[in-house]
Write an enzyme that holds these catalytic residues in place. Structure first.
Site, short mmCIF file in Angstrom:
data_model
loop_
_atom_site.label_atom_id
_atom_site.label_comp_id
_atom_site.label_asym_id
_atom_site.label_seq_id
_atom_site.Cartn_x
_atom_site.Cartn_y
_atom_site.Cartn_z
N SER A 10 0.82 -1.21 0.00
CA SER A 10 0.00 0.00 0.00
C SER A 10 0.86 1.27 0.00
O SER A 10 2.00 1.26 0.46
CB SER A 10 -0.89 0.04 1.24
N1 SAH Z 1 -1.81 -4.60 4.08
C1 SAH Z 1 -1.00 -4.87 2.88
C2 SAH Z 1 -1.66 -4.46 1.60
C3 SAH Z 1 -2.78 -5.32 1.30
S1 SAH Z 1 -3.26 -5.49 -0.38
C4 SAH Z 1 0.34 -4.24 2.97
O1 SAH Z 1 0.64 -3.55 3.93
O2 SAH Z 1 1.14 -4.48 2.07
C5 SAH Z 1 -4.69 -6.50 -0.01
C6 SAH Z 1 -4.40 -7.91 0.41
O3 SAH Z 1 -5.63 -8.49 0.81
C7 SAH Z 1 -3.87 -8.80 -0.71
O4 SAH Z 1 -2.68 -9.40 -0.28
C8 SAH Z 1 -4.98 -9.82 -0.92
O5 SAH Z 1 -4.48 -11.10 -1.28
C9 SAH Z 1 -5.62 -9.86 0.45
N2 SAH Z 1 -6.99 -10.34 0.52
C10 SAH Z 1 -8.01 -10.19 -0.36
N3 SAH Z 1 -9.14 -10.77 0.10
C11 SAH Z 1 -8.84 -11.30 1.32
C12 SAH Z 1 -9.59 -12.02 2.29
N4 SAH Z 1 -10.89 -12.32 2.12
N5 SAH Z 1 -8.95 -12.40 3.42
C13 SAH Z 1 -7.64 -12.11 3.61
N6 SAH Z 1 -6.89 -11.43 2.72
C14 SAH Z 1 -7.47 -11.02 1.59
#
Ligand code: SAH
Length: 229
Positions: A73
């Site tokens: 992010s």
């Molecule tokens: N917090 C992260 C950025 C997240 S991007 C950072 O600091 O880098 C969003 C993430 O959510 C992705 O890795 C994706 O695979 C995950 N994701 C999507 N749906 C999800 C779900 N239902 N449960 C857990 N993770 C999920």
């Protein structure tokens, strides 16, 4: 291909710290005012998530691809969500969407006990191996975070870092008294940041700015039959 690869030893030089301080000042100019949050972002070595050649990008205020079609992010987004979450040291936090693990590191620097759930098995494995190498130790969970983590509930804070079509009821249920849930909700392209606070059986919702996150998958995410694109 930009990649975040595990490194045996994380070098944090004077130059890295300087670039990080500049980033912190930029975030301050953009309106982040919580000193604990700014200081936490000033401590996490974001460059460790990037390949050496991409160092110049590590301290730009931008999101970046980390493989598996996912992103680390944007620092502003991480700071914004962390600020809205109103974290106090010692609180138990559930983060949904581990991704690179950068946000989890920021929450750990704020003194929280962090449970972080990832849906994508490769990302889960990569981050679970990598974060401890840097000295960061959240509890890593592989699974569908749209259902929360009932076995470890209730949580003082829940942070969703993927864009949701709706507020999953399970997440509200898993908040402790006075608990706070921060979640981006909207369409696939654009989501409004919501902060939901629990007092007994009453939930109050505040609305903030729009953001664009990768989609939340799973039962109460985009492949669970919700269609408000
Ligand atoms: N917090 C992260 C950025 C997240 S991007 C950072 O600091 O880098 C969003 C993430 O959510 C992705 O890795 C994706 O695979 C995950 N994701 C999507 N749906 C999800 C779900 N239902 N449960 C857990 N993770 C999920």
């Amino acid at each position: 291909m930009p990649f975040f690869t595990p490194k045996p030893m994380i070098e944090d030089t004077y130059r890295h710290r300087g670039l990080r301080q500049k980033l912190v000042e930029k975030l301050r100019q953009k309106g982040i005012s919580n000193e604990a949050v700014l200081s936490a972002l000033g401590k996490v070595p974001r460059h460790a998530f990037f390949d050496g050649a991409l160092l110049s990008h590590a301290y730009e205020d931008k999101a970046f691809p980390i493989g598996e079609g996912q992103t680390i992010s944007q620092p502003y987004t991480v700071a914004f969500q962390s600020e809205k979450l109103m974290v106090a040291s010692g609180q138990r936090i559930l983060e949904i969407g581990t991704g690179s693990g950068y946000q989890a590191c920021v929450l750990l620097e704020l003194g929280a006990v962090v449970y972080t759930i990832e849906y994508n098995e490769k990302l889960f494995e990569r981050t679970r191996n990598f974060l401890p190498e840097m000295g960061y130790h959240p509890f890593f969970v592989l699974g569908d975070g749209s259902k929360g983590l009932r076995s470890k509930a209730p949580f003082d804070r829940i942070l969703v870092t993927a864009g949701a079509p709706v507020v999953p009821t399970e997440l509200k249920d898993q908040l402790a008294e006075n608990g706070v849930l921060v979640i981006p909700v909207g369409t696939l392209d654009k989501q409004k940041m919501l902060r939901i606070t629990r007092k007994g059986s009453t939930f109050t919702t505040e609305e903030f700015d729009n953001f664009a996150f990768v989609p939340l998958l799973g039962k109460d995410g985009w492949n669970g039959g919700n269609k408000n694109s």
